[in-house]
Every structure is written in structure tokens, then in C-alpha cells.
Scaffold this motif. Structure first.
Motif, PDB file in Angstrom:
ATOM      1  N   THR A  82      15.343  -7.863   7.684  1.00 54.65           N
ATOM      2  CA  THR A  82      14.639  -8.831   6.834  1.00 54.65           C
ATOM      3  C   THR A  82      13.138  -8.657   7.023  1.00 54.65           C
ATOM      4  N   ILE A  83      12.426  -8.420   5.912  1.00 56.52           N
ATOM      5  CA  ILE A  83      10.975  -8.238   5.965  1.00 56.52           C
ATOM      6  C   ILE A  83      10.294  -9.598   5.835  1.00 56.52           C
ATOM      7  N   VAL A  84       9.475  -9.923   6.822  1.00 56.67           N
ATOM      8  CA  VAL A  84       8.762 -11.201   6.842  1.00 56.67           C
ATOM      9  C   VAL A  84       7.434 -11.090   6.101  1.00 56.67           C
ATOM     10  N   ASP A  85       6.741  -9.966   6.297  1.00 53.92           N
ATOM     11  CA  ASP A  85       5.427  -9.800   5.669  1.00 53.92           C
ATOM     12  C   ASP A  85       5.083  -8.315   5.647  1.00 53.92           C
ATOM     13  N   ALA A  86       4.163  -7.951   4.764  1.00 54.78           N
ATOM     14  CA  ALA A  86       3.630  -6.588   4.709  1.00 54.78           C
ATOM     15  C   ALA A  86       2.180  -6.692   4.262  1.00 54.78           C
ATOM     16  N   TYR A  87       1.305  -5.891   4.892  1.00 57.70           N
ATOM     17  CA  TYR A  87      -0.117  -6.019   4.596  1.00 57.70           C
ATOM     18  C   TYR A  87      -0.851  -4.728   4.962  1.00 57.70           C
ATOM     19  N   ILE A  88      -1.971  -4.493   4.262  1.00 54.66           N
ATOM     20  CA  ILE A  88      -2.836  -3.356   4.571  1.00 54.66           C
ATOM     21  C   ILE A  88      -3.444  -3.597   5.949  1.00 54.66           C
ATOM     22  N   SER A  89      -3.476  -2.559   6.771  1.00 52.33           N
ATOM     23  CA  SER A  89      -3.927  -2.733   8.158  1.00 52.33           C
ATOM     24  C   SER A  89      -4.674  -1.507   8.643  1.00 52.33           C
ATOM     25  N   ASP A  90      -5.174  -1.595   9.878  1.00 49.07           N
ATOM     26  CA  ASP A  90      -5.711  -0.410  10.532  1.00 49.07           C
ATOM     27  C   ASP A  90      -4.582   0.239  11.326  1.00 49.07           C
ATOM     28  N   GLN A  91      -4.921   1.284  12.086  1.00 48.57           N
ATOM     29  CA  GLN A  91      -3.884   2.032  12.795  1.00 48.57           C
ATOM     30  C   GLN A  91      -3.228   1.231  13.918  1.00 48.57           C
ATOM     31  N   ASN A  92      -3.848   0.102  14.307  1.00 42.92           N
ATOM     32  CA  ASN A  92      -3.284  -0.752  15.355  1.00 42.92           C
ATOM     33  C   ASN A  92      -2.507  -1.935  14.798  1.00 42.92           C
ATOM     34  N   GLY A  93      -2.376  -1.992  13.473  1.00 46.11           N
ATOM     35  CA  GLY A  93      -1.609  -3.072  12.865  1.00 46.11           C
ATOM     36  C   GLY A  93      -2.406  -4.311  12.540  1.00 46.11           C
ATOM     37  N   LYS A  94      -3.729  -4.253  12.678  1.00 47.06           N
ATOM     38  CA  LYS A  94      -4.579  -5.400  12.372  1.00 47.06           C
ATOM     39  C   LYS A  94      -4.871  -5.442  10.875  1.00 47.06           C
ATOM     40  N   LYS A  95      -4.690  -6.601  10.256  1.00 42.91           N
ATOM     41  CA  LYS A  95      -4.886  -6.757   8.823  1.00 42.91           C
ATOM     42  C   LYS A  95      -6.336  -6.474   8.445  1.00 42.91           C
ATOM     43  N   VAL A  96      -6.554  -5.685   7.377  1.00 47.61           N
ATOM     44  CA  VAL A  96      -7.907  -5.356   6.911  1.00 47.61           C
ATOM     45  C   VAL A  96      -7.994  -5.563   5.407  1.00 47.61           C
ATOM     46  N   GLU A  97      -9.211  -5.696   4.930  1.00 50.96           N
ATOM     47  CA  GLU A  97      -9.473  -5.771   3.489  1.00 50.96           C
ATOM     48  C   GLU A  97      -9.896  -4.389   3.004  1.00 50.96           C
ATOM     49  N   GLY A  98      -9.569  -4.080   1.747  1.00 50.35           N
ATOM     50  CA  GLY A  98      -9.985  -2.794   1.199  1.00 50.35           C
ATOM     51  C   GLY A  98      -8.927  -1.723   1.368  1.00 50.35           C
ATOM     52  N   ALA A  99      -9.374  -0.470   1.201  1.00 51.62           N
ATOM     53  CA  ALA A  99      -8.447   0.664   1.200  1.00 51.62           C
ATOM     54  C   ALA A  99      -8.163   1.146   2.612  1.00 51.62           C
ATOM     55  N   SER A 100      -6.938   1.607   2.837  1.00 51.61           N
ATOM     56  CA  SER A 100      -6.545   2.136   4.140  1.00 51.61           C
ATOM     57  C   SER A 100      -5.325   3.036   3.966  1.00 51.61           C
ATOM     58  N   LYS A 101      -5.157   3.943   4.894  1.00 51.48           N
ATOM     59  CA  LYS A 101      -3.960   4.779   4.901  1.00 51.48           C
ATOM     60  C   LYS A 101      -2.856   4.164   5.757  1.00 51.48           C
ATOM     61  N   TYR A 102      -3.075   2.918   6.202  1.00 56.07           N
ATOM     62  CA  TYR A 102      -2.086   2.242   7.047  1.00 56.07           C
ATOM     63  C   TYR A 102      -1.665   0.922   6.423  1.00 56.07           C
ATOM     64  N   PHE A 103      -0.395   0.602   6.549  1.00 55.88           N
ATOM     65  CA  PHE A 103       0.063  -0.758   6.270  1.00 55.88           C
ATOM     66  C   PHE A 103       1.128  -1.132   7.303  1.00 55.88           C
ATOM     67  N   THR A 104       1.232  -2.429   7.565  1.00 54.28           N
ATOM     68  CA  THR A 104       2.123  -2.936   8.609  1.00 54.28           C
ATOM     69  C   THR A 104       3.221  -3.789   7.989  1.00 54.28           C
ATOM     70  N   ILE A 105       4.426  -3.648   8.527  1.00 56.23           N
ATOM     71  CA  ILE A 105       5.569  -4.443   8.076  1.00 56.23           C
ATOM     72  C   ILE A 105       6.041  -5.301   9.244  1.00 56.23           C
ATOM     73  N   ASP A 106       6.039  -6.626   9.066  1.00 51.26           N
ATOM     74  CA  ASP A 106       6.584  -7.546  10.063  1.00 51.26           C
ATOM     75  C   ASP A 106       8.048  -7.804   9.742  1.00 51.26           C
ATOM     76  N   LEU A 107       8.906  -7.701  10.768  1.00 53.36           N
ATOM     77  CA  LEU A 107      10.345  -7.824  10.591  1.00 53.36           C
ATOM     78  C   LEU A 107      10.895  -9.033  11.338  1.00 53.36           C
ATOM     79  N   LYS A 108      11.908  -9.646  10.787  1.00 55.03           N
ATOM     80  CA  LYS A 108      12.563 -10.765  11.460  1.00 55.03           C
ATOM     81  C   LYS A 108      13.334 -10.250  12.680  1.00 55.03           C
ATOM     82  N   VAL A 109      13.236 -10.971  13.787  1.00 54.77           N
ATOM     83  CA  VAL A 109      14.027 -10.664  14.972  1.00 54.77           C
ATOM     84  C   VAL A 109      14.745 -11.933  15.418  1.00 54.77           C
TER      85      VAL A 109
END
Length: 491
Positions: A82-109
Motif C-alpha cells: 500500500t502506497i501512502v505517499d510519493a513525492y519529488i525528493s533528493d537522493q536522501n529522500g528529503k522532499k524538494v521543490e522543482g525538478a529532480s531525478k529522484y522521487f520517494t515512495i512511502d509504504l504502509k507497514v
């Protein structure tokens, strides 16, 4: 005419080159990439709450509703997470504004989903274990002028981060004189101006082997380095020696049955007693920042047995102990042993309804024997059950999720082990125990001051800053200045 044709041909070629990059972007419908796995620790063990995806083109938006994540795990059916959230991020998973080659997916546990462990004879990292990250059927990632209808993410994760567990060093190895090989994990607090206590943790029966990550993550040992518990302990070292097999080897014969653990004691100590003590002393002797008057030992289940065995065998070495759901058979505690432990600080935790190690055979009669010996510093926490206290996880009945009644260590690692009928919390009590100072009301600051005075008197070198070093440095600078002035005057 020829010049005109040549001009037109050159124009067409230049125009084609100019629009080629734009055409290439707009016609690229595939995002390729890799992902890294984030593992965190919970009351029930470990789970994967997050992945960080690295794609080959910059994007400015991602929608969780178009994504699909399927977990593949050893000896288990594929499971859609189950996907809780997804957002553009930096390589460490921190949410950022603008363009990036990284995105993070938060999953239910939860206690029943998301664990990368598998239990065999011990807990192990499941192999295989991976996530398939893709787009749902007929879904696209629409990012400005770009539309991607395929998400091609390599299923082999590039790295696995352990969240709080990454603060441990897992490289420790020690060979005892009897040939026993130990793997161990260590945690070192930030340097300060005094010596620090040491907590020795002995793993449960499911966390043995040769990978100390299992000994730390199999039970929530990262709780020992949480800010709350570390503050109570005044910043403590944590030492986690991993048993190669079971601490109870040599102590008895046991088997798991439908009604729980059947245990038949041999009434002989564990085969690991001497080699474990060697391992602990070797670590302490190699670190002169450890306050040897405040070495504490604890463990759960199989490790709870070994905790009692170690304090019986080396009572004068440890300042206090906190066995949890211990497997130490009370029939092995003689009256002489009970008198030996009469003034030794003990905080015993067990669940009243433990269905693995029957309290009527282990914890309760052990406590009664110590009370009969007029124990002066004995404390007990015995909850009726083991349930979720975070408010995040419920059972099918809507009530707090019920864990195995054997897992009373959950309360300990959450700082919720409170003595029956009092408000005394385990680690608050533990911080006040010292081989030199037995008065429970003595504050840790007082012991720190005593430790500093001892250090100054003996001039023992530690990893901490010492005032003596400062004074000596000032004296050296003053001497050099004096010699320089005298030299110039002489000239």
C-alpha cells in the motif's frame, strides 16, 4: 539554381538538428531507473517503509495513484504494498521543490506486512527480497510536455539503509581462548567531558548467528540509542555480542511444541559463560572512556537466561542487570546464590501470560527466591499482555494489536517498563546504579563528577577532553615564549 538547392538542403538539415532534442524528449515514453531500500525498526522487528527511486531524467511531479509496488519475498506469495505517499525528493529522500531525478515512495507497514526478514532456525534477511516498482495499467506520469507510460525500474536495489540501525558499527569480531568466534555490534555516544556507562545487550533465541545486524534489528535494540533512553543513561555505550548458536547451549534441552517451549534443564552453566566474559572484557579494556563502575547487562528470553547466568558468575563485574522474560530456571538458584544476589540491583520484566517461557517455571519463582533472601534492590514489571501502545496498529477487533505474550521486551525498548505498583521506570533506575554508589537517590551528575575526579587523580587517558591536557598545553606555550624571549635577549 544549384546554390538554391544547396541552401534549402542546409536549412532542412539545420532545422532537423534544432528540433531533434525537443522531438526526442516528447517521444520518450520510458523512465528508466534504480531504487534504494530504507529499512526501519518497529516494535515487532524490521520493515521497509520507504524506497528512493533514481530515474534517468529529471521530473517535477509524481502521483502516488499512478504507481504500483509489489513485494517479492522468499517463501511468500507476491504482495502488493500500500502506497501512502510519493513525492519529488533528493537522493536522501528529503522532499524538494522543482525538478529532480529522484522521487520517494512511502509504504504502509504493520506487524504483518513489509518485513524483509524470514525466520528459519534464526531470523535472516530474506533472499530473495525485492520490490517491483511500475505504473498501474493505463496510467502515465505526465510532467509538462513529457508523458511517460512505462516505468522501468531495476528490481535489484542499489543499497539498503538501516535508518536508526546505521548508527551501530557491525564490524566487531572476537575469538576467545576456547576458539569461540563472536560477531558484535557497538554504539558509541558523542564525546563529552566524562566517562560513560556501558549497556551490554544479549540477544534472544531468534537472533543468533554471525550477522550482528540480526542481533540489533531482530528485537528493537535501536531503542537503547533513542534520545529518550540515552538522555536517561547520560549517553551510554551499547555492546551487542551475538551468540553463534543459543546462549542456553549446555544449560538444558528444549523444544518448541504446540503448547509452548518445553525446557528440561541440565543444571549446568551455558558453554558460553567464560568466552562471553572474555569478549565483554576485551571490548571494555579497549575503550578507556567506559565507566567500569557502571557496566549494565540485559537480554531477552534466551538472552534473559544468560543475563542471570552472567551476574551469578561475575557478580562483582556488573553494576546492575535487567533480564527480560528470562529462561533461567528458578530451581537452579540455590539459597547461597540468592544470598549472593541479595544486594545486587535487578530489574526483572516478564508478561504474566507468557506462552513461551512459563512464568511459573522461570520468572515468578526466581523473584520469590530473591524476595525470600530479603533482596534490597529488586524491581519487577509484569504486564498482563503485550500490545501496541503507539495507537498506530489495531487488530481485527479494532483494539490495540496484540503481540506474542513473550515479547515483553517491547515495553523495555519503548521506555515503558514501569515497576509494578510504583512509577519507577527501568532506565531511570538503571542510570542511578553504580558499583561505588548504591544509593538509588544519587543523581547521575554526582557520579559523573566522581568519575571526573577519579580521572584527574589517576591521569588515565580517555577519548574525552581533560582539563589536565589544557593546563599542560598552556604551560608548554608559556615555556616556549619564555625561552624565545631569553634567546633574543641573549643575542
Amino acid at each position: 539554381m544549384k546554390n538554391t538547392k544547396r541552401f534549402l538542403l542546409c536549412f532542412v538539415m539545420l532545422f532537423s538538428l534544432a528540433i531533434a532534442p525537443v522531438y526526442a524528449v516528447n517521444s520518450n515514453h520510458v523512465l528508466n531507473g534504480t531504487y534504494s531500500l530504507i529499512v526501519d525498526e518497529y516494535d515487532w522487528g524490521v520493515a521497509t517503509p520507504r524506497v528512493i527511486v533514481n530515474v534517468d531524467q529529471e521530473i517535477t511531479t509524481i502521483d502516488k495513484d499512478v504507481l504500483k509496488v509489489v513485494e517479492t519475498k522468499e517463501n511468500a506469495e507476491d504482495f502488493q504494498r500500500t502506497i501512502v505517499d510519493a513525492y519529488i525528493s533528493d537522493q536522501n529522500g528529503k522532499k524538494v521543490e522543482g525538478a529532480s531525478k529522484y522521487f520517494t515512495i512511502d509504504l504502509k507497514v504493520s506487524p504483518t506486512e513489509g518485513s524483509p526478514f524470514i525466520y528459519k532456525s534464526f531470523n535472516e534477511w530474506a533472499d530473495p527480497y525485492y520490490l517491483t516498482i511500475s505504473l498501474k495499467e493505463n496510467k502515465e506520469i505526465i510532467d509538462g510536455q513529457n508523458e511517460y507510460d512505462t516505468l522501468n525500474i531495476d528490481t535489484n536495489y542499489t543499497s539498503r539503509s538501516l535508518s536508526a540501525g546505521d548508527q551501530f558499527d557491525y564490524s566487531g569480531r572476537y575469538q576467545a581462548t576456547d576458539g569461540t568466534n563472536y560477531s558484535f555490534a557497538t554504539y558509541s555516544p558523542a564525546k563529552d567531558d566524562h566517562k560513560n556507562a556501558l549497556v551490554v545487550w544479549l540477544n534472544g533465541g531468534g537472533e543468533g548467528g554471525t550477522n550482528p545486524q540480526i542481533a540489533v534489528l531482530g528485537n528493537k535494540v535501536t531503542g537503547l540509542i533513542s534520545p529518550e533512553i540515552q538522555e536517561k543513561l547520560g549517553n551510554a555505550y551499547v555492546f551487542v555480542p551475538q551468540c553463534p548458536t543459543l546462549w542456553m547451549d549446555g544449560y538444558g534441552d528444549f523444544e518448541f511444541t504446540e503448547s509452548g517451549l518445553k525446557f528440561t534443564p541440565r543444571h549446568t552453566p551455558s558453554t558460553y559463560v567464560k568466552s562471553l566474559m572474555e569478549c565483554i572484557k576485551a571490548y571494555v579494556d579497549s575503550n578507556d572512556d567506559i565507566d567500569t563502575s557502571r557496566i549494565y547487562i540485559g537480554g531477552c528470553s534466551n538472552g534473559g537466561y544468560m543475563t542471570m547466568q552472567m551476574v551469578l558468575s561475575y557478580t562483582d563485574y556488573f553494576a546492575a542487570a535487567f533480564p527480560i522474560c528470562t529462561g533461567f530456571d528458578a530451581s537452579d538458584l540455590s539459597e547461597k546464590d540468592a544470598q549472593k544476589l541479595k544486594d545486587f540491583p535487578l530489574f526483572i520484566t516478564y508478561c504474566e501470560n507468557d506462552d513461551t517461557l512459563d512464568p511459573n517455571q522461570f520468572s515468578r519463582p526466581l523473584i520469590e527466591k530473591l524476595k525470600a533472601a530479603n533482596a534490597t534492590n529488586l524491581h519487577v514489571f509484569s504486564p498482563d499482555d503485550v500490545h501496541d501502545t503507539s495507537g498506530l496498529y489495531n487488530g481485527e477487533d479494532g483494539k490495540p494489536y496484540q503481540y506474542s505474550t513473550h515479547w515483553s521486551w517491547i515495553y523495555v525498548f519503548n521506555g515503558e517498563a514501569i515497576e509494578d505498583d510504583t512509577s519507577l521506570e527501568l532506565f531511570s533506575w538503571l542510570s542511578k546504579q553504580s558499583k561505588q554508589v548504591k544509593n538509588e537517590n544519587v543523581e547521575i551528575a554526582d557520579k559523573v563528577e566522581d568519575s571526573q575526579k577519579t580521572t584527574e587523580k589517576t591521569a588515565v587517558k580517555t577519548g574525552d577532553n581533560s582539563p589536565i591536557f589544557t593546563y599542560m598545553s598552556l604551560l608548554a606555550v608559556a615555556s616556549c615564549a619564555y625561552l624565545l624571549i631569553a634567546h633574543k635577549e641573549y643575542e
